[in-house]
Design an enzyme around this catalytic site. Structure first.
Site, PDB file in Angstrom:
ATOM      1  N   LYS A 111      -4.036  -2.104   2.475  1.00 44.85           N
ATOM      2  CA  LYS A 111      -3.539  -1.019   1.613  1.00 44.85           C
ATOM      3  C   LYS A 111      -3.347   0.254   2.433  1.00 44.85           C
ATOM      4  O   LYS A 111      -2.364   0.962   2.264  1.00 44.85           O
ATOM      5  CB  LYS A 111      -4.508  -0.766   0.456  1.00 44.85           C
ATOM      6  CG  LYS A 111      -4.375  -1.838  -0.620  1.00 44.85           C
ATOM      7  CD  LYS A 111      -5.170  -1.525  -1.844  1.00 44.85           C
ATOM      8  CE  LYS A 111      -5.097  -2.665  -2.839  1.00 44.85           C
ATOM      9  NZ  LYS A 111      -3.784  -2.854  -3.455  1.00 44.85           N
ATOM     10  N   LYS A 193       0.886 -14.751   0.570  1.00 46.72           N
ATOM     11  CA  LYS A 193       0.162 -15.518  -0.433  1.00 46.72           C
ATOM     12  C   LYS A 193       0.845 -15.402  -1.798  1.00 46.72           C
ATOM     13  O   LYS A 193       1.391 -14.350  -2.111  1.00 46.72           O
ATOM     14  CB  LYS A 193      -1.253 -14.939  -0.515  1.00 46.72           C
ATOM     15  CG  LYS A 193      -2.211 -15.726  -1.344  1.00 46.72           C
ATOM     16  CD  LYS A 193      -3.555 -15.033  -1.401  1.00 46.72           C
ATOM     17  CE  LYS A 193      -3.576 -13.955  -2.441  1.00 46.72           C
ATOM     18  NZ  LYS A 193      -4.830 -13.743  -3.136  1.00 46.72           N
ATOM     19  N   LYS A 196      -0.555 -12.676  -8.103  1.00 44.68           N
ATOM     20  CA  LYS A 196      -0.216 -12.213  -9.457  1.00 44.68           C
ATOM     21  C   LYS A 196       0.703 -11.010  -9.406  1.00 44.68           C
ATOM     22  O   LYS A 196       1.554 -10.836 -10.238  1.00 44.68           O
ATOM     23  CB  LYS A 196      -1.482 -11.745 -10.183  1.00 44.68           C
ATOM     24  CG  LYS A 196      -2.481 -12.787 -10.451  1.00 44.68           C
ATOM     25  CD  LYS A 196      -3.651 -12.134 -11.160  1.00 44.68           C
ATOM     26  CE  LYS A 196      -4.927 -12.820 -10.794  1.00 44.68           C
ATOM     27  NZ  LYS A 196      -5.551 -12.271  -9.582  1.00 44.68           N
TER      28      LYS A 196
END
Ligand code: AQP
Length: 331
Positions: A111, A193, A196
């Site tokens: 991040k 990956k 969601k």
């Protein structure tokens, strides 16, 4: 019986990655281990979530746990916030974690590297909370996808550190990472990956996606120019990902799938992958619908919370005595 614990944070709808990398293993393991499975709702709020949507995602996630085969008679299924001992132990674990350790956590580093603004302090300190989630229950094993292994390693370090400082208190857990399916990749960018939070939605299959949408996502999955169905993660990452997905679901070894597709095209292969995935997800969706209509979720959570609280309370009490902050005698 050895104890196992795991959880999922429903920051969105659960994905095929969650199912193949985690959920389906929980179901397999529940006969062999004393299983604790929770919904990590506190971990969800390390980043802003729209409240009504979050509530829906949490309820859907529990229904999906049950729909995938978790059995409340065999597993303790509960919501993280129903056991406040976890958050309290979380704070104690934070006090035993160094800033340098948290600075090295991949998710936080990624991040920062992306230059994300307004990273919350909750995002920075959630790994010791996750450690507390695990250590509260003296879990021997934690089944996780590849991406979560680092968190279990930190948990081990914290447990060992605490045991050395205050005397034997916590079981040191082992991560269990499956050989196949531990990292299901995005269908649109197989270097990433399946998550969601996929920005386009196209690379990620959600367990509650319409089956026509699932089929479309698989048929448009990124492949390569090699024109042969081969497991080669470096040069054919898209095809290798589809092979892993199919092998995970059917149990057919990857070599055998490749042999069946010798001389055949990607279209035919993708069609079989889509058939297999749609059949599996279709069964889960049918059970999900029954569960949502049955109204059993409240009862499952209530019973699970009672059992989980009993274990976590005893552990927290022991920890508080060891570190010297508990002065009353309690029953
Ligand atoms: N793509 C995946 N392949 C294999 N395993 C996966 N898991 C998640 N994605 C994959 C495993 O599922 C468990 C629960 O993970 P989580 O949903 O709590 O957290 P996450 O790994 O951060 O999931 P996302 O989808 O990537 O969330 P966002 O987009 O919000 O960051 C874990 O055992 C995980 O390894």
């Amino acid at each position: 019986m050895k104890r196992m614990l795991s959880g999922i944070k429903p920051t969105g709808q659960l994905t095929l990655g969650n199912y193949l990398g985690a959920l389906r293993h929980f179901v397999e393991y529940q006969d062999e281990y004393e299983m604790f499975v929770f919904i990590a709702n506190l971990h969800c709020v390390t980043e802003y979530q729209e409240p009504a949507q979050l509530k829906k995602n949490l309820k859907d996630a529990i229904a999906l746990y049950l729909a995938c085969g978790l059995d409340p008679e065999k597993s303790v299924i509960f919501l993280q916030t129903d056991v406040m001992e976890q958050a309290q132990l979380g704070f104690i674990m934070m006090c035993n974690t160094y800033m340098g350790e948290l600075n090295r956590m991949t998710q936080f580093k990624d991040k920062c590297a992306k230059g994300e603004k307004n990273i919350t302090s909750g995002m920075f300190v959630y790994p010791p909370l996750m450690a507390a989630d695990i250590l509260c229950y003296d879990a021997d094993y934690v089944p996780v996808g590849e991406d979560q292994k680092q968190h279990v390693e930190l948990t081990r370090d914290l447990a060992i550190r605490f045991n050395n400082k205050y005397g034997e208190t916590f079981t040191v857990p082992e991560p269990l990472v499956a050989k196949v399916g531990a990292r299901i990749m995005s269908l649109q960018d197989p270097s990433k990956k399946m998550s969601k939070s996929d920005e386009t939605n196209k690379g990620c299959i959600y367990l509650l996606d319409d089956l026509a949408v699932v089929r479309k996502k698989i048929m448009s999955a990124v492949t390569d120019m090699c024109a042969c169905v081969r497991y080669d993660k470096e040069n054919q990452s898209g095809i290798s990902n589809l092979l892993e997905i199919m092998s995970c679901i059917t149990g057919e070894p990857i070599d055998s799938i490749c042999a069946r597709y010798e001389g055949k095209g990607y279209g035919e292969f993708k069609k079989e992958v889509a058939d297999v995935v749609c059949e599996e997800i279709g069964k889960i969706q049918a059970r999900y619908k029954e569960i949502m209509e049955s109204g059993i979720i409240e009862k499952v959570l209530e019973d699970g919370a009672k059992k989980a609280r009993y274990v976590a309370h005893k552990k927290l009490d022991k920890v508080q005595r060891k570190i010297g902050i508990e002065i009353r005698k309690r029953s």
